[in-house]
Design a protein around this motif. Structure first.
Motif, PDB file in Angstrom:
ATOM      1  N   HIS A  82       0.840  -1.204   0.000  1.00 15.39           N
ATOM      2  CA  HIS A  82       0.000   0.000   0.000  1.00 15.39           C
ATOM      3  C   HIS A  82       0.876   1.256   0.000  1.00 15.39           C
ATOM      4  CE1 HIS A  82      -3.550   2.475   0.962  1.00 15.39           C
ATOM      5  NE2 HIS A  82      -2.710   3.163   1.719  1.00 15.39           N
ATOM      6  N   PHE A  83       1.926   1.247   0.808  1.00 14.88           N
ATOM      7  CA  PHE A  83       2.836   2.391   0.869  1.00 14.88           C
ATOM      8  C   PHE A  83       3.506   2.638  -0.478  1.00 14.88           C
ATOM      9  CE2 PHE A  83       7.251   3.831   1.487  1.00 14.88           C
ATOM     10  CZ  PHE A  83       7.015   5.069   2.060  1.00 14.88           C
ATOM     11  N   ILE A  84       3.927   1.571  -1.144  1.00 16.84           N
ATOM     12  CA  ILE A  84       4.594   1.715  -2.443  1.00 16.84           C
ATOM     13  C   ILE A  84       3.651   2.326  -3.472  1.00 16.84           C
ATOM     14  CG2 ILE A  84       5.571   0.422  -4.390  1.00 16.84           C
ATOM     15  CD1 ILE A  84       7.523   0.683  -2.088  1.00 16.84           C
ATOM     16  N   TRP A  85       2.439   1.796  -3.575  1.00 19.86           N
ATOM     17  CA  TRP A  85       1.506   2.347  -4.569  1.00 19.86           C
ATOM     18  C   TRP A  85       1.135   3.793  -4.248  1.00 19.86           C
ATOM     19  CZ3 TRP A  85       2.499  -0.470  -8.268  1.00 19.86           C
ATOM     20  CH2 TRP A  85       2.388  -1.854  -8.285  1.00 19.86           C
ATOM     21  N   LEU A  86       1.160   4.139  -2.980  1.00 20.37           N
ATOM     22  CA  LEU A  86       0.777   5.493  -2.568  1.00 20.37           C
ATOM     23  C   LEU A  86       1.875   6.507  -2.832  1.00 20.37           C
ATOM     24  CD1 LEU A  86      -1.324   7.284  -1.068  1.00 20.37           C
ATOM     25  CD2 LEU A  86      -0.114   6.693   1.049  1.00 20.37           C
ATOM     26  N   THR A  87       3.155   6.116  -2.678  1.00 22.62           N
ATOM     27  CA  THR A  87       4.225   7.118  -2.635  1.00 22.62           C
ATOM     28  C   THR A  87       5.356   6.933  -3.639  1.00 22.62           C
ATOM     29  OG1 THR A  87       5.561   5.898  -1.017  1.00 22.62           O
ATOM     30  CG2 THR A  87       3.829   7.332  -0.141  1.00 22.62           C
ATOM     31  N   ALA A  88       5.543   5.750  -4.199  1.00 20.33           N
ATOM     32  CA  ALA A  88       6.778   5.444  -4.918  1.00 20.33           C
ATOM     33  C   ALA A  88       6.786   5.957  -6.350  1.00 20.33           C
ATOM     34  CB  ALA A  88       7.027   3.938  -4.917  1.00 20.33           C
ATOM     35  N   ARG A  89       7.994   6.169  -6.851  1.00 13.18           N
ATOM     36  CA  ARG A  89       8.197   6.431  -8.269  1.00 13.18           C
ATOM     37  C   ARG A  89       7.858   5.160  -9.060  1.00 13.18           C
ATOM     38  NH1 ARG A  89      14.390   8.625  -7.965  1.00 13.18           N
ATOM     39  NH2 ARG A  89      14.669   6.466  -7.272  1.00 13.18           N
ATOM     40  N   VAL A  90       7.715   5.319 -10.381  1.00  9.93           N
ATOM     41  CA  VAL A  90       7.408   4.167 -11.226  1.00  9.93           C
ATOM     42  C   VAL A  90       8.490   3.094 -11.085  1.00  9.93           C
ATOM     43  CG1 VAL A  90       7.132   3.380 -13.613  1.00  9.93           C
ATOM     44  CG2 VAL A  90       6.041   5.503 -12.864  1.00  9.93           C
ATOM     45  N   LEU A  91       9.748   3.487 -11.007  1.00  5.53           N
ATOM     46  CA  LEU A  91      10.820   2.502 -10.894  1.00  5.53           C
ATOM     47  C   LEU A  91      10.637   1.632  -9.658  1.00  5.53           C
ATOM     48  CD1 LEU A  91      13.476   1.209 -11.714  1.00  5.53           C
ATOM     49  CD2 LEU A  91      14.674   3.075 -10.544  1.00  5.53           C
ATOM     50  N   GLU A  92      10.379   2.246  -8.513  1.00  8.69           N
ATOM     51  CA  GLU A  92      10.206   1.450  -7.298  1.00  8.69           C
ATOM     52  C   GLU A  92       8.906   0.639  -7.324  1.00  8.69           C
ATOM     53  OE1 GLU A  92      13.454   3.417  -7.094  1.00  8.69           O
ATOM     54  OE2 GLU A  92      11.716   4.762  -6.929  1.00  8.69           O
ATOM     55  N   GLN A  93       7.879   1.164  -7.985  1.00 11.03           N
ATOM     56  CA  GLN A  93       6.671   0.363  -8.160  1.00 11.03           C
ATOM     57  C   GLN A  93       6.981  -0.899  -8.961  1.00 11.03           C
ATOM     58  OE1 GLN A  93       3.402   2.645  -9.786  1.00 11.03           O
ATOM     59  NE2 GLN A  93       3.843   4.395  -8.473  1.00 11.03           N
ATOM     60  N   ARG A  94       7.737  -0.744 -10.036  1.00  8.70           N
ATOM     61  CA  ARG A  94       8.097  -1.894 -10.872  1.00  8.70           C
ATOM     62  C   ARG A  94       9.019  -2.850 -10.118  1.00  8.70           C
ATOM     63  NH1 ARG A  94       4.406  -2.318 -14.926  1.00  8.70           N
ATOM     64  NH2 ARG A  94       4.506  -0.607 -16.417  1.00  8.70           N
ATOM     65  N   ARG A  95       9.941  -2.311  -9.331  1.00  4.06           N
ATOM     66  CA  ARG A  95      10.849  -3.168  -8.559  1.00  4.06           C
ATOM     67  C   ARG A  95      10.069  -3.957  -7.510  1.00  4.06           C
ATOM     68  NH1 ARG A  95      15.603  -0.814  -5.652  1.00  4.06           N
ATOM     69  NH2 ARG A  95      16.236  -3.004  -5.731  1.00  4.06           N
ATOM     70  N   PHE A  96       9.166  -3.305  -6.828  1.00  2.00           N
ATOM     71  CA  PHE A  96       8.356  -4.012  -5.840  1.00  2.00           C
ATOM     72  C   PHE A  96       7.564  -5.129  -6.514  1.00  2.00           C
ATOM     73  CE2 PHE A  96       4.640  -4.873  -3.292  1.00  2.00           C
ATOM     74  CZ  PHE A  96       5.141  -4.912  -1.997  1.00  2.00           C
ATOM     75  N   ALA A  97       6.963  -4.819  -7.647  1.00  2.84           N
ATOM     76  CA  ALA A  97       6.172  -5.828  -8.359  1.00  2.84           C
ATOM     77  C   ALA A  97       7.054  -7.004  -8.776  1.00  2.84           C
ATOM     78  CB  ALA A  97       5.504  -5.205  -9.570  1.00  2.84           C
TER      79      ALA A  97
ATOM     80  N   GLY B  54      10.989  16.286  -1.163  1.00  6.46           N
ATOM     81  CA  GLY B  54      10.926  15.413  -2.328  1.00  6.46           C
ATOM     82  C   GLY B  54      11.938  14.290  -2.269  1.00  6.46           C
ATOM     83  N   ALA B  55      13.153  14.613  -1.850  1.00  2.76           N
ATOM     84  CA  ALA B  55      14.194  13.595  -1.758  1.00  2.76           C
ATOM     85  C   ALA B  55      13.834  12.526  -0.730  1.00  2.76           C
ATOM     86  CB  ALA B  55      15.531  14.251  -1.400  1.00  2.76           C
ATOM     87  N   ALA B  56      13.308  12.949   0.405  1.00  7.01           N
ATOM     88  CA  ALA B  56      12.917  11.992   1.443  1.00  7.01           C
ATOM     89  C   ALA B  56      11.763  11.111   0.967  1.00  7.01           C
ATOM     90  CB  ALA B  56      12.531  12.732   2.717  1.00  7.01           C
ATOM     91  N   LEU B  57      10.798  11.714   0.281  1.00  5.77           N
ATOM     92  CA  LEU B  57       9.657  10.955  -0.213  1.00  5.77           C
ATOM     93  C   LEU B  57      10.096   9.885  -1.208  1.00  5.77           C
ATOM     94  CD1 LEU B  57       6.519  10.753  -0.185  1.00  5.77           C
ATOM     95  CD2 LEU B  57       6.537  12.273  -2.172  1.00  5.77           C
ATOM     96  N   GLU B  58      11.058  10.211  -2.061  1.00  8.02           N
ATOM     97  CA  GLU B  58      11.530   9.252  -3.056  1.00  8.02           C
ATOM     98  C   GLU B  58      12.425   8.180  -2.444  1.00  8.02           C
ATOM     99  OE1 GLU B  58      11.470  12.359  -6.843  1.00  8.02           O
ATOM    100  OE2 GLU B  58      13.369  11.564  -6.120  1.00  8.02           O
ATOM    101  N   ALA B  59      13.119   8.513  -1.366  1.00 11.68           N
ATOM    102  CA  ALA B  59      14.056   7.566  -0.766  1.00 11.68           C
ATOM    103  C   ALA B  59      13.357   6.488   0.052  1.00 11.68           C
ATOM    104  CB  ALA B  59      15.071   8.304   0.100  1.00 11.68           C
ATOM    105  N   ARG B  60      12.257   6.807   0.697  1.00 13.98           N
ATOM    106  CA  ARG B  60      11.629   5.841   1.600  1.00 13.98           C
ATOM    107  C   ARG B  60      11.160   4.568   0.887  1.00 13.98           C
ATOM    108  NH1 ARG B  60       7.025   7.273   5.146  1.00 13.98           N
ATOM    109  NH2 ARG B  60       7.560   5.246   6.068  1.00 13.98           N
ATOM    110  N   PRO B  61      10.582   4.632  -0.309  1.00 14.42           N
ATOM    111  CA  PRO B  61      10.244   3.369  -0.986  1.00 14.42           C
ATOM    112  C   PRO B  61      11.471   2.518  -1.300  1.00 14.42           C
ATOM    113  CG  PRO B  61       8.950   5.161  -1.898  1.00 14.42           C
ATOM    114  CD  PRO B  61       9.978   5.787  -1.009  1.00 14.42           C
ATOM    115  N   ILE B  62      12.606   3.155  -1.616  1.00 13.72           N
ATOM    116  CA  ILE B  62      13.838   2.403  -1.862  1.00 13.72           C
ATOM    117  C   ILE B  62      14.250   1.670  -0.596  1.00 13.72           C
ATOM    118  CG2 ILE B  62      16.276   2.590  -2.488  1.00 13.72           C
ATOM    119  CD1 ILE B  62      15.536   5.132  -4.068  1.00 13.72           C
ATOM    120  N   VAL B  63      14.234   2.377   0.536  1.00 12.83           N
ATOM    121  CA  VAL B  63      14.586   1.773   1.822  1.00 12.83           C
ATOM    122  C   VAL B  63      13.607   0.661   2.179  1.00 12.83           C
ATOM    123  CG1 VAL B  63      14.739   2.254   4.298  1.00 12.83           C
ATOM    124  CG2 VAL B  63      15.789   3.826   2.658  1.00 12.83           C
TER     125      VAL B  63
END
Length: 311
Positions: free
Chosen positions: A21-36, A286-295
């Protein structure tokens, strides 16, 4: 949000669903694809397609792929990030990686190593804790993970010979260090072709880590452990930071009990929103928002690699 918070975050059955849920809510497309790819049987081609958006004509990667460096220009840290993504989907090879090695050759220092930041970053925003200088020094922090990863994937390029020599010299010279540098050293040693030398070097670094208290061995007494100079308050490292996989040479540094305690701590660190927090200094929303899905993705992959059920 219905149904996403009924079970405590520590429950393995709920961790992945809440993270999704967190990934779909906040992540960039790259992290969405990586999670999938990693957790939903997604396709590796989709990850590659998303990663290609960050590729520049010089063979390097930019466009804030590493969130603490903004702007379009290629940087060694962005390119190292791209290599890690490709490695994670078993696509670290071929012409694409050959072009990346040519870029790394172009930006390497006279001794064949990588600087953390190329001066071209000066024209664009960057985290204030990342120094930008006109003549950047060679950095094990930047070079070690790249060299180790390329060796582990049996990539051969002329640049690697000098870069490998630099990494060996830098690792052998380590005495007073800090956690991120040790992480980089481990990433190199885990892929270095000379396994007996790598094991001996890792044994020495493991003793150094414990002697200099560069790892929190008891999460319940975290306040008693020092934070490295220049790090943010609470920017501690735990055994799982060094040994992301049980096959890592760093896994030998810790007892089963110490490793289990650190993994328990990692499970418990999942936030109410389903993501994992950042423990380094945050400087731009913005940087923090993009980093959290990676973490978050790395936390889940670490737990799964060590046999913790997350489904």
């Amino acid at each position: 949000m219905a149904g996403t918070g009924a079970t405590p975050a520590s429950s393995p059955a709920s961790s992945l669903a809440r993270a999704e849920h967190f990934i779909w809510l906040t992540a960039r497309v790259l992290e969405q694809r990586r999670f999938a790819y990693h957790f939903l049987d997604g396709a590796s081609d989709a990850v590659e397609t998303a990663l290609a958006a960050y590729l520049n004509e010089d063979g390097g990667y930019g466009h804030a792929l590493e969130p603490d460096l903004r702007g379009p220009v290629s940087q060694p840290l962005h390119t190292a990030h791209a290599l890690r993504v490709l490695d994670s989907i078993d696509r670290c090879g071929g012409l694409r990686v050959e072009r990346m090695c040519r870029y790394l050759t172009q930006v390497s220092t006279p001794d064949g190593a990588l600087p953390a930041i190329h001066p071209s970053q000066r024209d664009y925003p960057a985290a204030p804790f990342i120094p930008i200088v006109d003549d950047p020094p060679s950095e094990l922090l930047a070079t070690g993970p790249v060299v180790g990863l390329l060796h582990r994937n049996q990539v051969w390029h002329a640049w690697l010979f000098r870069a490998t020599d630099f990494c060996w010299a830098a690792v052998d010279a380590l005495e007073e260090s800090h956690p991120y540098e040790i992480e980089a050293a481990v990433a190199f040693l885990d892929g270095a072709p000379d396994r007996s030398r790598a094991e001996a070097a890792a044994d020495r670094l493991g003793r150094l880590v414990r002697e200099q208290r560069l790892v929190v061995l008891d999460p319940e007494r975290v306040a008693e452990y020092p934070v490295a100079p220049g790090y943010a308050p609470g920017e501690h490292h735990f055994p799982y930071h060094y040994a992301r996989k049980p096959q890592s040479l760093a896994r030998r540094w810790f007892t089963d009990e110490e490793m289990a305690r650190s993994l328990d701590h990692l499970v418990a660190a999942q936030d109410e929103d389903g993501g994992w927090p950042l423990n380094w200094r945050q400087w731009a929303p913005g940087a923090a928002l993009e980093a959290r899905p990676i973490v978050t993705i790395e936390a889940l992959r670490t737990l799964r690699a060590h046999g913790r059920a997350i489904h």
